[in-house]
Design a protein around this motif. Structure first.
Motif, PDB file in Angstrom:
ATOM      1  N   GLY A  16       0.805  -1.226   0.000  1.00 52.50           N
ATOM      2  CA  GLY A  16       0.000   0.000   0.000  1.00 52.50           C
ATOM      3  C   GLY A  16       0.835   1.272   0.000  1.00 52.50           C
ATOM      4  N   SER A  17       2.128   1.173   0.242  1.00 54.16           N
ATOM      5  CA  SER A  17       2.939   2.384   0.432  1.00 54.16           C
ATOM      6  C   SER A  17       4.400   2.119   0.061  1.00 54.16           C
ATOM      7  N   GLY A  18       5.138   3.174  -0.130  1.00 45.67           N
ATOM      8  CA  GLY A  18       6.600   3.132  -0.222  1.00 45.67           C
ATOM      9  C   GLY A  18       7.148   2.071  -1.179  1.00 45.67           C
ATOM     10  N   VAL A  19       8.074   1.272  -0.657  1.00 40.09           N
ATOM     11  CA  VAL A  19       8.766   0.257  -1.471  1.00 40.09           C
ATOM     12  C   VAL A  19       7.779  -0.777  -2.024  1.00 40.09           C
ATOM     13  N   GLY A  20       6.834  -1.213  -1.195  1.00 37.24           N
ATOM     14  CA  GLY A  20       5.879  -2.245  -1.621  1.00 37.24           C
ATOM     15  C   GLY A  20       5.020  -1.755  -2.780  1.00 37.24           C
ATOM     16  N   ARG A  21       4.578  -0.512  -2.685  1.00 33.12           N
ATOM     17  CA  ARG A  21       3.753   0.070  -3.745  1.00 33.12           C
ATOM     18  C   ARG A  21       4.562   0.141  -5.052  1.00 33.12           C
ATOM     19  N   ASP A  62      -3.607  -8.170   8.541  1.00 35.28           N
ATOM     20  CA  ASP A  62      -2.570  -7.804   9.506  1.00 35.28           C
ATOM     21  C   ASP A  62      -1.562  -8.952   9.534  1.00 35.28           C
ATOM     22  N   LEU A  63      -0.332  -8.658   9.176  1.00 32.36           N
ATOM     23  CA  LEU A  63       0.684  -9.712   9.071  1.00 32.36           C
ATOM     24  C   LEU A  63       1.101 -10.283  10.416  1.00 32.36           C
ATOM     25  N   ALA A  64       0.608  -9.704  11.498  1.00 35.35           N
ATOM     26  CA  ALA A  64       0.877 -10.297  12.812  1.00 35.35           C
ATOM     27  C   ALA A  64      -0.011 -11.523  13.031  1.00 35.35           C
ATOM     28  N   ASN A  89       7.898  -7.549   2.367  1.00 35.69           N
ATOM     29  CA  ASN A  89       8.507  -6.218   2.441  1.00 35.69           C
ATOM     30  C   ASN A  89       7.961  -5.390   3.598  1.00 35.69           C
ATOM     31  N   ALA A  90       6.769  -5.707   4.082  1.00 35.21           N
ATOM     32  CA  ALA A  90       6.179  -4.881   5.155  1.00 35.21           C
ATOM     33  C   ALA A  90       7.001  -5.004   6.432  1.00 35.21           C
ATOM     34  N   ALA A  91       7.042  -3.924   7.183  1.00 35.01           N
ATOM     35  CA  ALA A  91       7.748  -3.973   8.466  1.00 35.01           C
ATOM     36  C   ALA A  91       7.252  -2.843   9.357  1.00 35.01           C
ATOM     37  N   ILE A  92       7.492  -3.030  10.628  1.00 32.01           N
ATOM     38  CA  ILE A  92       7.223  -1.972  11.605  1.00 32.01           C
ATOM     39  C   ILE A  92       8.465  -1.837  12.487  1.00 32.01           C
ATOM     40  N   GLY A  93       8.511  -0.760  13.233  1.00 30.98           N
ATOM     41  CA  GLY A  93       9.599  -0.579  14.200  1.00 30.98           C
ATOM     42  C   GLY A  93       9.019  -0.130  15.525  1.00 30.98           C
ATOM     43  N   THR A 139      12.671  -7.717   2.342  1.00 28.54           N
ATOM     44  CA  THR A 139      13.256  -6.394   2.561  1.00 28.54           C
ATOM     45  C   THR A 139      13.836  -6.402   3.969  1.00 28.54           C
ATOM     46  N   ALA A 140      15.142  -6.566   4.054  1.00 32.63           N
ATOM     47  CA  ALA A 140      15.803  -6.456   5.365  1.00 32.63           C
ATOM     48  C   ALA A 140      16.211  -4.989   5.525  1.00 32.63           C
ATOM     49  N   ALA A 141      17.367  -4.713   6.100  1.00 35.51           N
ATOM     50  CA  ALA A 141      17.790  -3.313   6.280  1.00 35.51           C
ATOM     51  C   ALA A 141      19.247  -3.288   6.703  1.00 35.51           C
ATOM     52  N   ALA A 153      14.490  -3.994  18.596  1.00 33.92           N
ATOM     53  CA  ALA A 153      13.553  -4.994  18.053  1.00 33.92           C
ATOM     54  C   ALA A 153      13.614  -5.007  16.525  1.00 33.92           C
ATOM     55  N   TYR A 154      13.595  -3.838  15.927  1.00 36.92           N
ATOM     56  CA  TYR A 154      13.672  -3.716  14.467  1.00 36.92           C
ATOM     57  C   TYR A 154      14.977  -4.328  13.950  1.00 36.92           C
ATOM     58  N   ALA A 155      16.097  -3.956  14.595  1.00 39.98           N
ATOM     59  CA  ALA A 155      17.406  -4.426  14.129  1.00 39.98           C
ATOM     60  C   ALA A 155      17.524  -5.948  14.231  1.00 39.98           C
ATOM     61  N   PRO A 184      18.662  -2.046   2.593  1.00 37.23           N
ATOM     62  CA  PRO A 184      18.812  -0.613   2.330  1.00 37.23           C
ATOM     63  C   PRO A 184      19.192   0.157   3.583  1.00 37.23           C
ATOM     64  N   GLY A 185      19.868   1.285   3.363  1.00 40.01           N
ATOM     65  CA  GLY A 185      19.951   2.326   4.384  1.00 40.01           C
ATOM     66  C   GLY A 185      18.665   3.122   4.256  1.00 40.01           C
ATOM     67  N   PRO A 186      18.730   4.438   4.356  1.00 39.55           N
ATOM     68  CA  PRO A 186      17.493   5.218   4.190  1.00 39.55           C
ATOM     69  C   PRO A 186      16.915   5.073   2.782  1.00 39.55           C
ATOM     70  N   ILE A 187      15.576   5.053   2.705  1.00 38.95           N
ATOM     71  CA  ILE A 187      14.873   5.095   1.408  1.00 38.95           C
ATOM     72  C   ILE A 187      13.823   6.201   1.549  1.00 38.95           C
ATOM     73  N   PRO A 190       7.440   7.127   3.394  1.00 33.52           N
ATOM     74  CA  PRO A 190       6.844   7.642   4.640  1.00 33.52           C
ATOM     75  C   PRO A 190       7.548   7.112   5.891  1.00 33.52           C
ATOM     76  N   MET A 191       8.033   5.840   5.847  1.00 36.06           N
ATOM     77  CA  MET A 191       8.699   5.278   7.030  1.00 36.06           C
ATOM     78  C   MET A 191       9.948   6.081   7.397  1.00 36.06           C
ATOM     79  N   LEU A 192      10.669   6.557   6.400  1.00 32.43           N
ATOM     80  CA  LEU A 192      11.898   7.312   6.665  1.00 32.43           C
ATOM     81  C   LEU A 192      11.563   8.610   7.391  1.00 32.43           C
ATOM     82  N   HIS A 193      10.501   9.276   6.937  1.00 32.08           N
ATOM     83  CA  HIS A 193      10.159  10.573   7.522  1.00 32.08           C
ATOM     84  C   HIS A 193       9.631  10.384   8.950  1.00 32.08           C
TER      85      HIS A 193
HETATM   86  N1  LIG Z   1      12.246   3.754   4.458  1.00 29.19           N
HETATM   87  C1  LIG Z   1      13.448   3.458   4.896  1.00 29.19           C
HETATM   88  O1  LIG Z   1      14.299   4.339   5.177  1.00 29.19           O
HETATM   89  C2  LIG Z   1      13.862   2.021   5.042  1.00 29.19           C
HETATM   90  C3  LIG Z   1      15.202   1.708   5.311  1.00 29.19           C
HETATM   91  C4  LIG Z   1      15.589   0.364   5.397  1.00 29.19           C
HETATM   92  C5  LIG Z   1      14.654  -0.632   5.226  1.00 29.19           C
HETATM   93  N2  LIG Z   1      13.355  -0.293   4.990  1.00 29.19           N
HETATM   94  C6  LIG Z   1      12.411  -1.384   4.863  1.00 29.19           C
HETATM   95  O2  LIG Z   1      11.661  -1.224   3.673  1.00 29.19           O
HETATM   96  C7  LIG Z   1      10.417  -1.912   3.819  1.00 29.19           C
HETATM   97  C8  LIG Z   1       9.296  -1.064   3.290  1.00 29.19           C
HETATM   98  O3  LIG Z   1       9.185   0.076   4.098  1.00 29.19           O
HETATM   99  P1  LIG Z   1       8.747   1.496   3.513  1.00 29.19           P
HETATM  100  O4  LIG Z   1       9.879   2.400   3.787  1.00 29.19           O
HETATM  101  O5  LIG Z   1       8.206   1.340   2.149  1.00 29.19           O
HETATM  102  O6  LIG Z   1       7.618   1.847   4.581  1.00 29.19           O
HETATM  103  P2  LIG Z   1       6.115   2.338   4.451  1.00 29.19           P
HETATM  104  O7  LIG Z   1       5.738   2.724   5.829  1.00 29.19           O
HETATM  105  O8  LIG Z   1       5.998   3.352   3.350  1.00 29.19           O
HETATM  106  O9  LIG Z   1       5.332   1.028   3.995  1.00 29.19           O
HETATM  107  C9  LIG Z   1       5.195  -0.075   4.832  1.00 29.19           C
HETATM  108  C10 LIG Z   1       3.886  -0.758   4.496  1.00 29.19           C
HETATM  109  O10 LIG Z   1       3.791  -1.917   5.325  1.00 29.19           O
HETATM  110  C11 LIG Z   1       2.469  -2.008   5.810  1.00 29.19           C
HETATM  111  N3  LIG Z   1       2.406  -2.740   7.060  1.00 29.19           N
HETATM  112  C12 LIG Z   1       3.012  -2.417   8.241  1.00 29.19           C
HETATM  113  N4  LIG Z   1       2.648  -3.267   9.193  1.00 29.19           N
HETATM  114  C13 LIG Z   1       1.801  -4.166   8.634  1.00 29.19           C
HETATM  115  C14 LIG Z   1       1.069  -5.278   9.137  1.00 29.19           C
HETATM  116  N5  LIG Z   1       1.105  -5.626  10.431  1.00 29.19           N
HETATM  117  N6  LIG Z   1       0.297  -5.968   8.290  1.00 29.19           N
HETATM  118  C15 LIG Z   1       0.221  -5.611   6.977  1.00 29.19           C
HETATM  119  N7  LIG Z   1       0.868  -4.559   6.449  1.00 29.19           N
HETATM  120  C16 LIG Z   1       1.655  -3.841   7.273  1.00 29.19           C
HETATM  121  C17 LIG Z   1       2.053  -0.552   6.019  1.00 29.19           C
HETATM  122  O11 LIG Z   1       0.639  -0.412   6.105  1.00 29.19           O
HETATM  123  C18 LIG Z   1       2.673   0.121   4.818  1.00 29.19           C
HETATM  124  O12 LIG Z   1       1.777   0.164   3.721  1.00 29.19           O
HETATM  125  C19 LIG Z   1      10.326  -2.297   5.298  1.00 29.19           C
HETATM  126  O13 LIG Z   1      10.678  -3.645   5.446  1.00 29.19           O
HETATM  127  C20 LIG Z   1      11.367  -1.423   5.954  1.00 29.19           C
HETATM  128  O14 LIG Z   1      11.867  -1.989   7.150  1.00 29.19           O
HETATM  129  C21 LIG Z   1      12.934   0.990   4.899  1.00 29.19           C
END
Ligand SMILES: NC(=O)c1ccc[n+]([C@@H]2O[C@H](COP(=O)([O-])OP(=O)(O)OC[C@H]3O[C@@H](n4cnc5c(N)ncnc54)[C@H](O)[C@@H]3O)[C@@H](O)[C@H]2O)c1
Length: 256
Positions: A16-21, A62-64, A89-93, A139-141, A153-155, A184-187, A190-193
């Motif tokens: 829905g967002s960022g890298v996944g989109r 919800d991936l949990a 690719n989805a992740a939380i921190g 998508t690791a980091a 936890a994220y690391a 990746p480092g920063p991308i 929205p997660m970066l911001h």
């Molecule tokens: N943005 C960065 O600087 C950066 C750096 C290194 C790694 N990454 C990694 O890149 C990947 C993509 O992140 P992004 O930057 O595109 O972030 P993002 O926040 O733009 O997108 C993350 C997406 O994951 C979804 N998501 C989160 N938790 C979820 C859940 N429980 N169930 C289903 N969907 C869920 C969100 O709704 C969102 O659409 C992640 O694995 C992140 O750790 C990002």
């Protein structure tokens, strides 16, 4: 992989967002049928893919949820007849150290970032094996290699994904299933911001520390995934591809 691209299927989490989109749009452009998986609506992405003649469906999940593997891979099979590329690719921190992050928060991060990848792969492997192979991408980091303070936890979840990649590469390589991840480092997403605000590190300061002086756009990660899933990458297996502008080997600092 034996199927022509036009009949290949990709499932992408966090679509829905960022890298996944960006990855969903890229794979749809390449002719894959794409299953978009996210906890938020992917209507905008669906519309974008549909209007450019691509094929996609979405699952809100919800991936949990421990059933995410069965639900997502089951849906890909039902809608598109199988699965060739899985991208978790989805992740939380959550911010904090082992002293401050409670179990419930630590476990949620591990569930979404790591366990969902394991649960998805468990369901995907037999289907891919049956189809003659496939590609699994995580998508690791950079944080999984080099620690950024106050994000334990994220690391830890990302470090585990990097090693999961290696384990799966060996266990499933002879099934024609290649497993790789990007670190990746920063991308610029929205997660970066969000992270910049939480950790009080301006995005400009992150950019300034990057050897290339460039923060990648999400479609750069998507392009790497497209390559890693392609036959051109048939010998790449078990690798963590650093997309960090060189931060994993050193930090840039201007000459005095
Ligand atoms: N943005 C960065 O600087 C950066 C750096 C290194 C790694 N990454 C990694 O890149 C990947 C993509 O992140 P992004 O930057 O595109 O972030 P993002 O926040 O733009 O997108 C993350 C997406 O994951 C979804 N998501 C989160 N938790 C979820 C859940 N429980 N169930 C289903 N969907 C869920 C969100 O709704 C969102 O659409 C992640 O694995 C992140 O750790 C990002």
């Amino acid at each position: 992989m034996t199927a022509p691209v036009s009949s290949r299927v990709a499932a992408i989490t966090g679509a829905g967002s960022g890298v996944g989109r960006a990855t969903a749009l890229r794979f749809a452009r390449e002719g894959y049928s794409v299953l978009l998986c996210d906890r938020v609506s992917c209507d905008g992405v669906l519309e974008e893919i549909g209007s450019s003649g691509g094929r996609a469906e979405a699952i809100m999940i919800d991936l949990a949820d421990a059933r995410c593997g069965e639900m997502i891979v089951g849906q890909a099979s039902k809608l598109f007849g199988g699965l060739d590329v899985l991208i978790h690719n989805a992740a939380i921190g959550t911010s904090g150290s082992v002293e401050t992050v409670p179990d419930v928060d630590f476990e949620r991060v591990l569930d979404v970032n790591l366990m969902a990848g394991i649960r998805l792969a468990r369901e995907a492997v037999p289907i891919m094996r049956e189809r003659g192979g496939g590609a699994i991408l995580f998508t690791a980091a950079l944080a999984g290699h080099r620690y950024v303070p106050n994000a334990v936890a994220y690391a830890v979840s990302k470090a585990a994904l990097i090693h999961l990649t290696r384990c799966m590469a060996i266990d499933h390589g002879r099934d024609g299933i290649r497993t790789n991840c990007v670190t990746p480092g920063p991308i610029n997403t929205p997660m970066l911001h969000e992270a910049s605000a939480v950790y009080g590190i301006p995005v400009e300061a992150m950019r300034a520390g990057m050897p290339t002086g460039h923060i990648p756009e999400p479609d750069e990660i998507a392009a790497t995934y497209a390559f890693l899933a392609s036959p051109a990458a048939r010998s790449i297996n078990g690798q963590a591809i650093g997309m960090d502008g060189g931060m994993s080997v050193g930090f840039f600092s201007p000459k005095p």
